[in-house]
Design a protein around this motif. Structure first.
Motif, PDB file in Angstrom:
ATOM      1  N   THR A  10       0.836  -1.190   0.000  1.00 19.75           N
ATOM      2  CA  THR A  10       0.000   0.000   0.000  1.00 19.75           C
ATOM      3  C   THR A  10       0.878   1.250   0.000  1.00 19.75           C
ATOM      4  O   THR A  10       2.039   1.191   0.410  1.00 19.75           O
ATOM      5  CB  THR A  10      -0.955   0.032   1.216  1.00 19.75           C
ATOM      6  N   ASP A  12      -1.055   3.997   1.072  1.00 17.44           N
ATOM      7  CA  ASP A  12      -2.029   4.750   1.854  1.00 17.44           C
ATOM      8  C   ASP A  12      -1.452   5.105   3.229  1.00 17.44           C
ATOM      9  O   ASP A  12      -1.209   4.224   4.059  1.00 17.44           O
ATOM     10  CB  ASP A  12      -3.299   3.904   2.007  1.00 17.44           C
ATOM     11  N   LYS A  15      -3.465   3.891   6.323  1.00 14.43           N
ATOM     12  CA  LYS A  15      -3.381   2.436   6.534  1.00 14.43           C
ATOM     13  C   LYS A  15      -2.026   2.060   7.137  1.00 14.43           C
ATOM     14  O   LYS A  15      -1.948   1.231   8.051  1.00 14.43           O
ATOM     15  CB  LYS A  15      -3.586   1.705   5.207  1.00 14.43           C
ATOM     16  N   GLN A  18      -1.960   3.264  10.817  1.00 12.43           N
ATOM     17  CA  GLN A  18      -2.809   2.417  11.647  1.00 12.43           C
ATOM     18  C   GLN A  18      -2.161   1.054  11.900  1.00 12.43           C
ATOM     19  O   GLN A  18      -2.202   0.544  13.016  1.00 12.43           O
ATOM     20  CB  GLN A  18      -4.184   2.232  10.990  1.00 12.43           C
ATOM     21  N   TRP A  19      -1.562   0.468  10.852  1.00 11.13           N
ATOM     22  CA  TRP A  19      -0.902  -0.827  10.994  1.00 11.13           C
ATOM     23  C   TRP A  19       0.214  -0.724  12.033  1.00 11.13           C
ATOM     24  O   TRP A  19       0.330  -1.559  12.929  1.00 11.13           O
ATOM     25  CB  TRP A  19      -0.349  -1.278   9.638  1.00 11.13           C
TER      26      TRP A  19
END
Length: 93
Positions: A10, A12, A15, A18-19
């Protein structure tokens, strides 16, 4: 549909953040490489600290990420279902 133990890529920012934060990871660079607003990106996890990492802001992290045209390769879970911290930065091409 792919399994959670499969690798994903990704670009993003939300994302990626958050990961990392779900795993208590902090945006960092390898200190000796952080000249002229760049550096080798890392995510520093508790208990896995490298001595030469310098924590940076997410804004700085993503500026370096975008400037270097990178993708984030990551895994949600290990094959046995545990939380994975596997990731690496790869070129888009």
């Amino acid at each position: 549909m792919s399994a959670k133990s499969d690798s994903h890529t990704t670009t993003d920012h939300k994302k990626i953040q958050q990961w990392a934060e779900a795993r208590d990871g902090k945006p960092s660079i390898v200190e000796s490489t952080g000249k002229n607003g760049g550096g080798l990106l890392r995510i520093n996890f508790p208990g896995y600290a490298e001595d030469n990492l310098k924590e940076i802001s997410w804004d700085e992290f993503f500026k370096i990420f975008d400037d270097n045209d990178l993708q984030f390769l990551y895994q949600e879970e290990t094959k046995d279902g545990g939380e994975s911290r596997f990731f690496k930065f790869v070129n888009k091409d």
